[in-house]
Design a protein around this motif. Structure first.
Motif, PDB file in Angstrom:
ATOM      1  N   TYR A   9       0.841  -1.206   0.000  1.00 43.53           N
ATOM      2  CA  TYR A   9       0.000   0.000   0.000  1.00 43.53           C
ATOM      3  C   TYR A   9       0.881   1.263   0.000  1.00 43.53           C
ATOM      4  O   TYR A   9       0.627   2.218  -0.760  1.00 43.53           O
ATOM      5  CB  TYR A   9      -0.931  -0.013   1.221  1.00 43.53           C
ATOM      6  N   LEU A  10       1.907   1.263   0.828  1.00 43.76           N
ATOM      7  CA  LEU A  10       2.796   2.428   0.877  1.00 43.76           C
ATOM      8  C   LEU A  10       3.498   2.641  -0.459  1.00 43.76           C
ATOM      9  O   LEU A  10       3.666   3.770  -0.924  1.00 43.76           O
ATOM     10  CB  LEU A  10       3.829   2.270   1.999  1.00 43.76           C
ATOM     11  N   LEU A  11       3.894   1.542  -1.091  1.00 43.65           N
ATOM     12  CA  LEU A  11       4.564   1.672  -2.394  1.00 43.65           C
ATOM     13  C   LEU A  11       3.627   2.272  -3.438  1.00 43.65           C
ATOM     14  O   LEU A  11       4.024   3.170  -4.193  1.00 43.65           O
ATOM     15  CB  LEU A  11       5.034   0.298  -2.883  1.00 43.65           C
ATOM     16  N   GLY A  76       6.449   3.234   9.178  1.00 42.16           N
ATOM     17  CA  GLY A  76       7.325   2.922   8.058  1.00 42.16           C
ATOM     18  C   GLY A  76       7.134   3.918   6.936  1.00 42.16           C
ATOM     19  O   GLY A  76       6.190   4.722   6.944  1.00 42.16           O
ATOM     20  N   ILE A  77       8.057   3.859   5.965  1.00 43.37           N
ATOM     21  CA  ILE A  77       7.986   4.772   4.815  1.00 43.37           C
ATOM     22  C   ILE A  77       8.367   4.010   3.553  1.00 43.37           C
ATOM     23  O   ILE A  77       9.189   3.077   3.611  1.00 43.37           O
ATOM     24  CB  ILE A  77       8.925   5.990   5.022  1.00 43.37           C
ATOM     25  N   ALA A  78       7.742   4.367   2.443  1.00 44.72           N
ATOM     26  CA  ALA A  78       8.155   3.844   1.134  1.00 44.72           C
ATOM     27  C   ALA A  78       8.661   5.006   0.296  1.00 44.72           C
ATOM     28  O   ALA A  78       8.134   6.125   0.388  1.00 44.72           O
ATOM     29  CB  ALA A  78       6.977   3.162   0.437  1.00 44.72           C
ATOM     30  N   VAL A  79       9.681   4.726  -0.498  1.00 47.59           N
ATOM     31  CA  VAL A  79      10.278   5.748  -1.358  1.00 47.59           C
ATOM     32  C   VAL A  79      10.496   5.157  -2.741  1.00 47.59           C
ATOM     33  O   VAL A  79      11.069   4.056  -2.870  1.00 47.59           O
ATOM     34  CB  VAL A  79      11.647   6.217  -0.809  1.00 47.59           C
ATOM     35  N   VAL A  80      10.034   5.857  -3.756  1.00 48.29           N
ATOM     36  CA  VAL A  80      10.273   5.401  -5.139  1.00 48.29           C
ATOM     37  C   VAL A  80      10.637   6.609  -5.986  1.00 48.29           C
ATOM     38  O   VAL A  80      10.281   7.743  -5.661  1.00 48.29           O
ATOM     39  CB  VAL A  80       9.030   4.723  -5.772  1.00 48.29           C
ATOM     40  N   GLY A  81      11.307   6.346  -7.072  1.00 49.84           N
ATOM     41  CA  GLY A  81      11.574   7.437  -7.994  1.00 49.84           C
ATOM     42  C   GLY A  81      12.663   7.106  -8.988  1.00 49.84           C
ATOM     43  O   GLY A  81      13.270   6.026  -8.945  1.00 49.84           O
ATOM     44  N   GLY A  82      12.873   8.042  -9.868  1.00 51.12           N
ATOM     45  CA  GLY A  82      13.884   7.894 -10.896  1.00 51.12           C
ATOM     46  C   GLY A  82      13.700   8.997 -11.919  1.00 51.12           C
ATOM     47  O   GLY A  82      12.800   9.841 -11.793  1.00 51.12           O
ATOM     48  N   PHE A 109      13.228   1.267  12.231  1.00 51.69           N
ATOM     49  CA  PHE A 109      12.191   1.841  11.357  1.00 51.69           C
ATOM     50  C   PHE A 109      12.351   1.293   9.933  1.00 51.69           C
ATOM     51  O   PHE A 109      13.423   1.399   9.335  1.00 51.69           O
ATOM     52  CB  PHE A 109      12.345   3.363  11.363  1.00 51.69           C
ATOM     53  N   PRO A 110      11.280   0.716   9.373  1.00 52.04           N
ATOM     54  CA  PRO A 110      11.404   0.107   8.054  1.00 52.04           C
ATOM     55  C   PRO A 110      11.223   1.089   6.888  1.00 52.04           C
ATOM     56  O   PRO A 110      10.317   1.923   6.906  1.00 52.04           O
ATOM     57  CB  PRO A 110      10.282  -0.944   8.050  1.00 52.04           C
ATOM     58  N   ILE A 111      12.104   0.953   5.922  1.00 55.22           N
ATOM     59  CA  ILE A 111      12.075   1.792   4.717  1.00 55.22           C
ATOM     60  C   ILE A 111      11.875   0.862   3.530  1.00 55.22           C
ATOM     61  O   ILE A 111      12.703  -0.026   3.270  1.00 55.22           O
ATOM     62  CB  ILE A 111      13.381   2.589   4.589  1.00 55.22           C
ATOM     63  N   VAL A 112      10.760   1.042   2.834  1.00 54.97           N
ATOM     64  CA  VAL A 112      10.408   0.161   1.712  1.00 54.97           C
ATOM     65  C   VAL A 112      10.982   0.748   0.428  1.00 54.97           C
ATOM     66  O   VAL A 112      10.685   1.903   0.085  1.00 54.97           O
ATOM     67  CB  VAL A 112       8.874   0.008   1.583  1.00 54.97           C
ATOM     68  N   LEU A 113      11.782  -0.044  -0.244  1.00 57.13           N
ATOM     69  CA  LEU A 113      12.434   0.377  -1.486  1.00 57.13           C
ATOM     70  C   LEU A 113      11.931  -0.495  -2.624  1.00 57.13           C
ATOM     71  O   LEU A 113      11.679  -1.688  -2.422  1.00 57.13           O
ATOM     72  CB  LEU A 113      13.954   0.210  -1.372  1.00 57.13           C
ATOM     73  N   ALA A 114      11.829   0.070  -3.814  1.00 59.77           N
ATOM     74  CA  ALA A 114      11.270  -0.722  -4.915  1.00 59.77           C
ATOM     75  C   ALA A 114      12.095  -0.577  -6.182  1.00 59.77           C
ATOM     76  O   ALA A 114      12.776   0.436  -6.406  1.00 59.77           O
ATOM     77  CB  ALA A 114       9.844  -0.289  -5.193  1.00 59.77           C
ATOM     78  N   LYS A 115      12.026  -1.636  -6.968  1.00 65.36           N
ATOM     79  CA  LYS A 115      12.601  -1.587  -8.313  1.00 65.36           C
ATOM     80  C   LYS A 115      11.627  -2.347  -9.192  1.00 65.36           C
ATOM     81  O   LYS A 115      11.390  -3.534  -8.961  1.00 65.36           O
ATOM     82  CB  LYS A 115      13.972  -2.248  -8.320  1.00 65.36           C
ATOM     83  N   GLU A 116      11.055  -1.643 -10.165  1.00 63.18           N
ATOM     84  CA  GLU A 116       9.970  -2.225 -10.981  1.00 63.18           C
ATOM     85  C   GLU A 116       8.916  -2.806 -10.042  1.00 63.18           C
ATOM     86  O   GLU A 116       8.428  -2.113  -9.173  1.00 63.18           O
ATOM     87  CB  GLU A 116      10.530  -3.289 -11.948  1.00 63.18           C
ATOM     88  N   GLU A 117       8.600  -4.084 -10.174  1.00 61.65           N
ATOM     89  CA  GLU A 117       7.531  -4.665  -9.351  1.00 61.65           C
ATOM     90  C   GLU A 117       8.043  -5.315  -8.061  1.00 61.65           C
ATOM     91  O   GLU A 117       7.256  -5.766  -7.234  1.00 61.65           O
ATOM     92  CB  GLU A 117       6.739  -5.706 -10.158  1.00 61.65           C
ATOM     93  N   SER A 118       9.369  -5.397  -7.902  1.00 62.16           N
ATOM     94  CA  SER A 118       9.894  -6.035  -6.692  1.00 62.16           C
ATOM     95  C   SER A 118      10.189  -4.976  -5.625  1.00 62.16           C
ATOM     96  O   SER A 118      10.393  -3.808  -5.939  1.00 62.16           O
ATOM     97  CB  SER A 118      11.154  -6.832  -7.008  1.00 62.16           C
ATOM     98  N   TYR A 119      10.194  -5.423  -4.368  1.00 62.60           N
ATOM     99  CA  TYR A 119      10.529  -4.483  -3.306  1.00 62.60           C
ATOM    100  C   TYR A 119      11.339  -5.185  -2.231  1.00 62.60           C
ATOM    101  O   TYR A 119      11.363  -6.418  -2.136  1.00 62.60           O
ATOM    102  CB  TYR A 119       9.261  -3.853  -2.722  1.00 62.60           C
ATOM    103  N   ARG A 120      12.002  -4.368  -1.429  1.00 63.16           N
ATOM    104  CA  ARG A 120      12.696  -4.901  -0.261  1.00 63.16           C
ATOM    105  C   ARG A 120      12.604  -3.859   0.835  1.00 63.16           C
ATOM    106  O   ARG A 120      12.353  -2.677   0.573  1.00 63.16           O
ATOM    107  CB  ARG A 120      14.140  -5.261  -0.578  1.00 63.16           C
ATOM    108  N   ILE A 121      12.817  -4.341   2.055  1.00 62.78           N
ATOM    109  CA  ILE A 121      12.718  -3.443   3.206  1.00 62.78           C
ATOM    110  C   ILE A 121      14.064  -3.390   3.918  1.00 62.78           C
ATOM    111  O   ILE A 121      14.657  -4.435   4.210  1.00 62.78           O
ATOM    112  CB  ILE A 121      11.615  -3.912   4.178  1.00 62.78           C
ATOM    113  N   VAL A 122      14.536  -2.185   4.141  1.00 60.86           N
ATOM    114  CA  VAL A 122      15.753  -1.996   4.923  1.00 60.86           C
ATOM    115  C   VAL A 122      15.384  -1.179   6.160  1.00 60.86           C
ATOM    116  O   VAL A 122      14.316  -0.565   6.213  1.00 60.86           O
ATOM    117  CB  VAL A 122      16.851  -1.264   4.108  1.00 60.86           C
ATOM    118  N   THR A 123      16.269  -1.188   7.151  1.00 60.45           N
ATOM    119  CA  THR A 123      15.994  -0.375   8.349  1.00 60.45           C
ATOM    120  C   THR A 123      16.774   0.938   8.281  1.00 60.45           C
ATOM    121  O   THR A 123      17.782   1.056   7.568  1.00 60.45           O
ATOM    122  CB  THR A 123      16.401  -1.108   9.642  1.00 60.45           C
ATOM    123  N   LEU A 124      16.290   1.891   9.060  1.00 56.43           N
ATOM    124  CA  LEU A 124      16.979   3.185   9.123  1.00 56.43           C
ATOM    125  C   LEU A 124      18.420   2.989   9.604  1.00 56.43           C
ATOM    126  O   LEU A 124      19.340   3.626   9.094  1.00 56.43           O
ATOM    127  CB  LEU A 124      16.206   4.119  10.069  1.00 56.43           C
TER     128      LEU A 124
END
Ligand code: THU
Length: 139
Positions: A9-11, A76-82, A109-124
């Protein structure tokens, strides 16, 4: 922490937010979606300026919007862009945004990162292990 449904949802929310990016100089369109503990979501996009240093990143736009709304606890937060909003690369919050987040968010704190349709979560903490904090000032 967030579950998979919340991460997705965040993505999706961050992807929509990037459409509002004001980036006439870099053409790099970023969106962020920040989930508060109360269930509300705060969106952000990057807002550039002809005086480049006045630019605000998407993550801080979302964070500051939440703070201005009286909300300081986050899940948590999701970040996308390019470039032109492309999603073909994973983007990471910059150091200034990590520092800003560290004021309010725990190390896990989880940070949701995405590339195309895949995602991964890293911590702060993984991205920014040594923040400057209030502890440095209280001496
Ligand atoms: N930017 C963000 O909004 N978030 C990041 O995590 C990295 C960079 C923006 C700032 C600027 O408008 C553009 O991307 C290029 O640096």
């Amino acid at each position: 922490m967030i579950n998979e449904k919340e991460a997705l949802y965040l993505l999706e929310t961050a992807k929509k937010a990037r459409l509002n990016a004001y980036a006439p100089y870099s053409h790099y369109h970023v969106g962020a979606a920040l989930l508060a503990q109360n269930g509300k979501t705060y969106i952000g996009c990057n807002v550039e300026n002809a005086s480049f240093g006045a630019t605000n990143c998407a993550e801080r736009t979302a964070l500051f919007s939440a703070i201005a709304g009286g909300v300081r606890d986050f899940q948590g937060i999701a970040v996308v862009g390019g470039t032109y909003g492309s999603l073909d690369e994973t983007i990471l919050p910059c150091g200034i945004c990590c520092q800003a987040l560290s004021e309010f968010c725990a190390q896990d704190f989880p940070i949701v990162l995405a590339k195309e349709e895949s995602y991964r979560i890293v911590t702060l903490k993984e991205l920014f292990p040594h923040a400057f904090s209030s502890q440095n000032l209280n001496k």
